[in-house]
Design a protein around this motif. Structure first.
Motif, mmCIF file in Angstrom:
data_model
loop_
_atom_site.group_PDB
_atom_site.id
_atom_site.type_symbol
_atom_site.label_atom_id
_atom_site.label_comp_id
_atom_site.label_asym_id
_atom_site.label_seq_id
_atom_site.Cartn_x
_atom_site.Cartn_y
_atom_site.Cartn_z
ATOM 1 N N ALA A 159 47.109 69.375 62.012
ATOM 2 C CA ALA A 159 46.944 68.871 63.863
ATOM 3 C C ALA A 159 48.057 67.650 63.846
ATOM 4 C CB ALA A 159 45.824 68.895 63.516
ATOM 5 N N PRO A 160 49.049 67.002 64.072
ATOM 6 C CA PRO A 160 50.075 65.945 64.581
ATOM 7 C C PRO A 160 48.925 64.510 64.949
ATOM 8 C CG PRO A 160 51.145 67.720 65.497
ATOM 9 C CD PRO A 160 50.274 68.678 65.116
ATOM 10 N N ALA A 161 48.141 64.682 65.571
ATOM 11 C CA ALA A 161 47.001 63.491 65.954
ATOM 12 C C ALA A 161 45.572 63.794 65.260
ATOM 13 C CB ALA A 161 47.337 63.499 66.862
ATOM 14 N N ALA A 162 45.217 64.713 64.512
ATOM 15 C CA ALA A 162 44.008 64.586 64.451
ATOM 16 C C ALA A 162 43.947 64.328 63.201
ATOM 17 C CB ALA A 162 43.881 65.889 63.458
ATOM 18 N N ARG A 163 43.216 62.489 63.304
ATOM 19 C CA ARG A 163 42.486 61.656 62.720
ATOM 20 C C ARG A 163 41.565 61.313 62.447
ATOM 21 N NH1 ARG A 163 45.357 58.762 58.274
ATOM 22 N NH2 ARG A 163 46.747 59.076 59.216
ATOM 23 N N ALA A 164 40.595 61.284 61.296
ATOM 24 C CA ALA A 164 39.870 61.254 61.578
ATOM 25 C C ALA A 164 39.159 60.265 60.878
ATOM 26 C CB ALA A 164 38.620 62.054 60.321
ATOM 27 N N GLN A 178 34.395 74.321 73.387
ATOM 28 C CA GLN A 178 35.211 76.208 72.681
ATOM 29 C C GLN A 178 33.971 76.517 72.016
ATOM 30 O OE1 GLN A 178 39.050 76.029 71.544
ATOM 31 N NE2 GLN A 178 39.895 74.536 73.305
ATOM 32 N N GLY A 179 32.951 75.962 71.980
ATOM 33 C CA GLY A 179 31.313 76.844 70.673
ATOM 34 C C GLY A 179 31.991 77.086 69.339
ATOM 35 N N ILE A 180 33.613 75.765 68.627
ATOM 36 C CA ILE A 180 33.777 75.820 67.332
ATOM 37 C C ILE A 180 32.669 74.604 67.054
ATOM 38 C CG2 ILE A 180 35.170 74.505 65.940
ATOM 39 C CD1 ILE A 180 37.745 75.251 68.404
ATOM 40 N N ARG A 181 31.095 75.425 65.521
ATOM 41 C CA ARG A 181 31.499 74.796 64.320
ATOM 42 C C ARG A 181 31.524 74.694 63.391
ATOM 43 N NH1 ARG A 181 29.775 74.099 69.444
ATOM 44 N NH2 ARG A 181 28.306 74.263 70.635
ATOM 45 N N VAL A 182 31.097 73.163 63.119
ATOM 46 C CA VAL A 182 31.104 72.888 61.126
ATOM 47 C C VAL A 182 29.919 73.207 60.869
ATOM 48 C CG1 VAL A 182 32.232 71.540 59.257
ATOM 49 C CG2 VAL A 182 33.791 71.674 61.414
ATOM 50 N N SER A 183 29.597 74.273 59.574
ATOM 51 C CA SER A 183 28.447 74.598 58.919
ATOM 52 C C SER A 183 28.483 73.408 57.468
ATOM 53 C CB SER A 183 28.517 75.783 58.195
ATOM 54 O OG SER A 183 29.484 75.254 56.963
ATOM 55 N N ASP A 184 27.559 73.463 57.176
ATOM 56 C CA ASP A 184 27.560 72.170 56.087
ATOM 57 C C ASP A 184 28.271 72.258 55.303
ATOM 58 O OD1 ASP A 184 25.568 70.600 57.322
ATOM 59 O OD2 ASP A 184 23.833 71.025 56.985
ATOM 60 N N ALA A 185 27.722 73.907 54.895
ATOM 61 C CA ALA A 185 29.112 74.514 53.582
ATOM 62 C C ALA A 185 30.199 74.484 53.552
ATOM 63 C CB ALA A 185 28.893 75.843 53.641
ATOM 64 N N ASP A 186 31.104 74.320 54.819
ATOM 65 C CA ASP A 186 32.661 74.584 55.389
ATOM 66 C C ASP A 186 32.261 72.667 54.632
ATOM 67 O OD1 ASP A 186 32.745 76.518 56.571
ATOM 68 O OD2 ASP A 186 31.792 75.538 58.559
ATOM 69 N N ILE A 187 31.572 71.372 55.109
ATOM 70 C CA ILE A 187 31.509 69.604 54.118
ATOM 71 C C ILE A 187 31.421 69.479 53.287
ATOM 72 C CG2 ILE A 187 30.970 67.767 54.921
ATOM 73 C CD1 ILE A 187 29.602 68.885 58.096
ATOM 74 N N ASP A 188 30.540 70.220 52.817
ATOM 75 C CA ASP A 188 30.556 70.223 51.053
ATOM 76 C C ASP A 188 31.317 71.604 50.518
ATOM 77 O OD1 ASP A 188 27.415 70.038 51.226
ATOM 78 O OD2 ASP A 188 27.217 72.380 51.391
ATOM 79 N N ALA A 193 34.424 70.585 51.669
ATOM 80 C CA ALA A 193 35.317 69.660 51.860
ATOM 81 C C ALA A 193 35.133 68.789 50.806
ATOM 82 C CB ALA A 193 35.356 69.441 52.709
ATOM 83 N N ALA A 194 33.834 67.869 50.134
ATOM 84 C CA ALA A 194 33.993 67.342 49.292
ATOM 85 C C ALA A 194 33.750 67.725 48.109
ATOM 86 C CB ALA A 194 32.359 66.839 50.011
ATOM 87 N N ALA A 195 33.785 69.003 47.915
ATOM 88 C CA ALA A 195 33.819 69.027 46.522
ATOM 89 C C ALA A 195 35.408 68.745 46.385
ATOM 90 C CB ALA A 195 33.670 70.533 46.403
ATOM 91 N N ASN A 196 36.506 69.476 46.972
ATOM 92 C CA ASN A 196 38.402 69.371 46.869
ATOM 93 C C ASN A 196 37.812 68.355 46.691
ATOM 94 O OD1 ASN A 196 40.321 70.759 47.221
ATOM 95 N ND2 ASN A 196 40.665 69.681 48.892
ATOM 96 N N ARG A 222 30.854 62.371 55.309
ATOM 97 C CA ARG A 222 30.596 63.373 55.709
ATOM 98 C C ARG A 222 30.674 63.995 57.082
ATOM 99 N NH1 ARG A 222 27.598 67.555 52.845
ATOM 100 N NH2 ARG A 222 27.359 68.283 53.949
ATOM 101 N N GLN A 223 31.034 62.217 58.135
ATOM 102 C CA GLN A 223 31.035 63.117 59.491
ATOM 103 C C GLN A 223 32.578 63.393 59.609
ATOM 104 O OE1 GLN A 223 29.542 63.862 61.780
ATOM 105 N NE2 GLN A 223 31.284 63.302 63.370
ATOM 106 N N GLN A 224 32.920 61.999 58.620
ATOM 107 C CA GLN A 224 34.978 62.318 58.798
ATOM 108 C C GLN A 224 35.277 63.663 57.975
ATOM 109 O OE1 GLN A 224 37.135 59.368 56.131
ATOM 110 N NE2 GLN A 224 38.518 60.316 55.977
ATOM 111 N N LEU A 225 35.172 64.210 57.225
ATOM 112 C CA LEU A 225 35.117 65.130 56.916
ATOM 113 C C LEU A 225 35.090 66.252 57.965
ATOM 114 C CD1 LEU A 225 34.152 65.180 52.985
ATOM 115 C CD2 LEU A 225 36.362 64.811 53.789
ATOM 116 N N SER A 226 34.058 65.863 58.231
ATOM 117 C CA SER A 226 33.354 67.449 60.191
ATOM 118 C C SER A 226 33.797 67.163 60.431
ATOM 119 C CB SER A 226 31.823 67.041 59.993
ATOM 120 O OG SER A 226 31.616 67.922 61.257
#
Length: 464
Positions: A19-24, A112-122, A124-127, A154-158
């Motif tokens: 996502a070319p301009a996606a920057r947390a 659009q109803g897109i949600r990020v779960s705690d499992a998704d963040i976990d 990413a953090a593990a990675n 974690r918010q940045q990762l989210s």
């Protein structure tokens, strides 16, 4: 902790490649003005006055503290070589523009109803932890030890995950690749020319910008070229002048096949020798300056393939995990000690619908085709050797290796890579157009006058 900061920036750059301009927002230090960072005037912890609003983005706001914190993370990242950073006011404009785009993307994703779960963040953090050779607990301790908020990390990762999911939604139905396009790419001289390592400087023009905007961007591009000709390192020039999301990483585009370079720029790249740069090239989104770092010829793709067969025993509503494990151990004993026929047992006992009727035959496959657990096991076996039961996500597997061979998969992999390359290029362009339209149609009011110059769309969008 420097490694973690470096990876944080890299992760954002990788997200930007999708996502070319996606920057947390970068990790927030607990004390923004510490360690030689940006002075947090007007923020709590700075001179004690109230935090001011730097920009209004639709219904969201960006505070001075957010901007300072994001800038401080970058300043710390370049602490060993601060001369590579642009002047503080230019850096502030670059970072603010990224924060604005992230606010817009997160808001659009929420709509659009897109949600990020705690499992998704976990995950990413593990990675991140794995990349830094740490456990998740060690990562958290290292983040906090360096004065950063782990919640903000974690918010940045989210936000990065959210932007990636939005990108997937936008391009999913808009990008198709035909066999004819793949054939044309494989037959093109650019594809056969091999790979190039590129870096770039992008000087953007606003969506719907007029002659003055174009002239201003062209002047900035000429300044960047003159700086490089005057001896400035290209990566440093990218950090100072580029508007691209990867600017703070020196504009490094990495290795890519020449056919992945937009056709309008490919001819200019092919005329370069390693170390040379192009003039300012006009594109649909502004001006681009490319540097050819190096080239390499395409090579053959020789892959080791294995032939094996398997028996899968998996838990079910009536078979407990313990019973499944015992069943697998019993079958292994029957195969090894009693010399029962593997094919017959697979047909009678295996719960894998794709291979059971074929006596468990898995065919020829690359090492990782059936997952890492099977891949590691198959490589360690000798021909005709039967493995002890292997626990996988699907259940317990007993496997017999039947053979191994080296296969030239160059043509197959080239077609797969060409299809992916075309899809990625279309997706990048589609999402870049989407972001530009989203930015130009949104309400963005930059409240600090000295921060407005780098975001030409902001004033026009603020008037809507």
């Amino acid at each position: 902790m420097k490694q973690i900061l470096a990876y944080s920036l890299l992760a954002a750059a990788l997200a930007a490649a999708v996502a070319p301009a996606a920057r947390a927002q970068l990790m927030q230090p607990a004390t923004p003005a510490a360690a030689g960072g940006v002075a947090a005037s007007g923020t709590p912890g700075g001179n004690g006055s109230l935090d001011r609003i730097v920009a209004v983005v639709d219904e969201e706001v960006i505070l001075q503290s957010e901007l300072d914190n994001a800038m401080n993370a970058i300043v710390r990242q370049y602490a060993s070589n601060p001369g590579q950073l642009p002047p503080q006011n230019v850096l502030a404009r670059q970072v603010l523009d990224r924060l604005i785009l992230m606010k817009l993307q997160v808001a659009k994703a929420n709509d659009q109803g897109i949600r990020v779960s705690d499992a998704d963040i976990d995950a990413a953090a593990a990675n991140v932890a794995q990349q830094n050779k740490m456990t998740p607990d060690q990562l958290r301790a290292a983040v906090e030890h360096d004065g950063y908020s782990y919640a903000a990390f974690r918010q940045q990762l989210s936000e990065q995950i959210t932007a990636q999911k939005l990108h997937e939604n936008v391009v999913r139905d808009s990008v198709t690749v035909t066999d004819a396009e793949v054939n044309n790419m494989l037959n093109s001289p650019a594809y056969k020319a091999g790979e190039v390592h590129l870096a770039h400087i992008q000087i953007s023009t606003p969506s719907g910008g007029g002659a003055d905007d174009i002239a201003q961007a062209q002047k900035k591009a000429e300044d960047a070229i003159n700086a490089v000709k005057g001896g400035m390192d290209f990566n440093a020039a990218a950090i100072r002048f580029s508007d691209a999301p990867d600017a703070l990483e020196g504009g490094d585009l990495g290795w890519r096949r020449l056919d992945e370079v937009p056709p309008a720029f490919a001819d200019a790249v092919t005329s370069l020798k390693p170390g040379e740069t192009t003039p300012a090239l006009r594109g649909p989104t502004g001006f681009h300056i490319l540097k050819l770092v190096d080239t390499r010829a395409p090579g053959k793709q020789i892959v080791t393939e294995y032939h094996a067969r398997q028996i899968l025993i998996k838990p079910s509503e009536i078979v407990t995990p313990e019973q499944a494990e015992k069943k697998a151990q019993d079958l292994y004993t029957r195969l090894v000690d009693k010399k029962e026929d593997f094919s017959k047992l697979a047909k009678d006992e295996s719960k894998d619908n794709t291979t059971a009727n074929a006596g468990g035959d898995m065919g020829w496959f690359p090492k990782e085709a059936w997952g890492s657990a099977i891949g590691q096991q198959i490589a360690s076996l000798k021909d005709n050797e039967i493995s002890h039961p292997i626990q996988t996500d699907a259940g317990w597997i007993i496997m017999q290796r039947l053979g191994a061979r080296d296969s030239d998969l160059t043509n197959q992999l080239q077609r797969d890579q060409a299809r992916q390359s075309i899809g990625n290029r279309k997706a990048d362009q589609a999402y870049e157009d989407y972001l530009r339209e989203m930015r130009s149609s949104s309400y963005v009011d930059i409240r600090v006058p000295e921060l407005r110059d780098t975001a030409p769309d902001s004033q026009a969008s603020a008037e809507k």
